[in-house]
Design an enzyme around this catalytic site. Structure first.
Site, short mmCIF file in Angstrom:
data_model
loop_
_atom_site.label_atom_id
_atom_site.label_comp_id
_atom_site.label_asym_id
_atom_site.label_seq_id
_atom_site.Cartn_x
_atom_site.Cartn_y
_atom_site.Cartn_z
N GLY A 85 0.49 21.71 -25.21
CA GLY A 85 -0.11 22.91 -25.16
C GLY A 85 0.19 23.48 -23.83
O GLY A 85 1.05 23.09 -22.97
N ASN A 86 -0.55 24.76 -23.56
CA ASN A 86 -0.53 25.20 -22.37
C ASN A 86 -1.70 25.87 -22.00
O ASN A 86 -2.90 25.92 -22.44
CB ASN A 86 0.60 26.54 -22.16
CG ASN A 86 0.48 27.42 -23.34
OD1 ASN A 86 -0.42 28.18 -23.45
ND2 ASN A 86 1.24 27.51 -24.49
N HIS A 87 -1.73 26.62 -20.60
CA HIS A 87 -3.10 27.09 -20.32
C HIS A 87 -3.57 28.67 -20.66
O HIS A 87 -4.41 29.16 -19.96
CB HIS A 87 -2.96 27.24 -18.72
CG HIS A 87 -2.82 26.08 -18.28
ND1 HIS A 87 -3.85 24.78 -18.53
CD2 HIS A 87 -1.89 25.33 -17.48
CE1 HIS A 87 -3.52 23.80 -17.67
NE2 HIS A 87 -2.21 23.82 -17.03
N SER A 88 -3.03 29.02 -21.68
CA SER A 88 -3.27 30.49 -22.16
C SER A 88 -4.65 30.39 -22.71
O SER A 88 -4.87 29.59 -23.59
CB SER A 88 -2.22 30.95 -23.36
OG SER A 88 -2.34 32.14 -23.66
N ALA A 139 1.47 32.62 -26.03
CA ALA A 139 2.26 31.73 -25.37
C ALA A 139 2.45 30.70 -26.30
O ALA A 139 1.92 29.56 -26.47
CB ALA A 139 1.50 31.16 -24.17
#
Length: 405
Positions: free
Chosen positions: A209-212, A276
């Site tokens: 995943g990512n930090h969005s 994102a």
């Protein structure tokens, strides 16, 4: 409510019906409108300025100059920055002066210099209301483009019963609310917005995943709805609350987001891809939790479908397509390249180099680049304020498309 954040100036004239406006002011303020009250000198005999100041949470203006504070009340500024000027109750005397250019108090001076729409709600005895001179003045004001909130029939202050009674506060509120809704620049438009991250599954308990946080996309969806659009929000995993009157579809993976977006894309006039989305996803997903045993662990990844490029390739003439770019180096050049490759109308550039911008914060600092490479640099602001700037540009682009068709 469509009155939220609207700047409404209410001019109150000298009539017994002035007391009804206290209820209107209270309702508008509770609905998050910004209310500024102007009273004629005669109006102060019916309701005190202190009452309206308390309800509106703003000082009340009645004279050009306040000798106690030394403040000059600029009628031009009052009319220039308002979204609406409402005169209620509008007496026969004030209607006559409005119709013929009379200017002997602050309210009339504000009316004559107002650049905003004007509504007026008359209140007087039935014979005064039905008199030909009053009716001529009303017709004249409507001919100027002013909007009449007609009086109703009922018991009057004189003890008589008939037409001339001020419209009820809730009816005036409804007229104001309807006016702003009908005047919204994106009324009748459909918008599709993506927000948040995607989670690409590795095994039953892990993902890429990512930090969005989704905050920017949710703010854009909210503002587009407030501008009148019917908004469909496709969101990756996030705990954010759905904006009022926005439809929401929750997805987890990039493929799920693609599927949902393609279902709604053709119907949309506006498409804002702020999510994102993961660039890669695991080739294989383990059916059971992967045990920690090797010093080095490798996961084979494959590219996900580029959703933005997919949409850009089939963009319709009616559509405004907006993408986002988060860059760490050669930011402007990379964003311009993405703008051209993916056939976007606008791209919003975020830089990881700017303090207070990027993921998981409430502020942002962006550069908006148009298809003609015209560039707008916005300073650090709240994401809601940035969303308003972006959506204003979208609304202007949609208006231009409408004029061309």
């Amino acid at each position: 409510m469509s009155v939220k954040d609207k700047n409404i100036v209410i001019g109150i004239c000298g009539g017994i019906a002035a007391y009804k406006i206290t209820y209107l002011v209270r309702s508008l303020v509770k609905s998050s409108a910004h209310v500024q009250v102007i009273m004629t000198p005669e109006a102060k005999a019916f309701v005190t300025p202190l009452t309206f100041a308390t309800l509106s949470k703003n000082p009340v203006y009645a004279d050009y100059f306040d000798p106690n504070t030394g403040v000059w009340h600029n009628h031009v500024d009052l009319g220039l920055h308002a979204d609406l000027l409402l005169i209620a109750p509008a007496t026969a005397n004030t209607l006559s002066k409005m119709a013929h250019g009379g200017c002997d108090n602050l309210l009339l001076a504000t009316y004559l210099s107002a650049k905003c729409p004007v509504m007026f709600a008359p209140a007087m005895d039935l014979d005064m209301w039905s008199h030909p001179s009053t009716q001529d003045n009303v017709s004249r004001l409507q001919g100027f483009g002013n909007i009449l909130i007609a009086p109703t029939s009922g018991e009057l202050a004189s003890g008589l019963s008939g037409e001339g009674r001020l419209a009820e506060p809730e009816d005036i509120f409804e007229a104001i609310s309807t006016f702003f809704h009908d005047a919204l620049p994106l009324k009748g438009k459909k918008a599709l917005v993506t927000a948040g991250p995607t989670h690409e599954t590795i095994d039953p308990v892990r993902f890429i995943g990512n930090h969005s946080s989704g905050k920017m996309g949710f703010a854009i969806a909210e503002v587009l709805q407030q501008l009148g659009a019917e908004v469909m929000l496709v969101s990756g995993p996030t705990a954010l609350k759905t904006p009022e009157k926005v439809q929401r579809h929750n997805v987890t993976t990039a493929q799920e987001m693609l599927t949902q977006v393609e279902q709604h894309f053709e119907d949309a006039d506006i498409v804002v891809m702020s999510a994102a989305v993961a660039d890669y996803t695991p080739v294989e997903v383990a059916s059971k939790k992967i045990k920690k045993k090797d010093e080095v662990f490798t996961i084979a990844l494959r590219k996900t479908t580029d959703i933005l490029a997919t949409l850009g390739a089939k963009k319709l003439a009616k559509q405004t397509l907006v993408g986002f770019a988060l860059e760490t180096d050669n930011e402007l050049e990379n964003a311009k390249g993405k703008l051209a490759r993916k056939n976007l109308d606008y791209i919003v550039l975020n830089s990881m180099q700017d303090q207070g911008a990027g993921f998981a914060v409430d502020t942002n600092k962006v550069t908006i680049i148009g298809k003609d490479l015209h560039t707008i640099e916005l300073p650090l602001k709240s994401k809601k304020e940035i969303a308003k700037d972006i959506c204003d540009i979208i609304a202007d682009h949609q208006l231009a498309k409408g004029e061309q068709s």
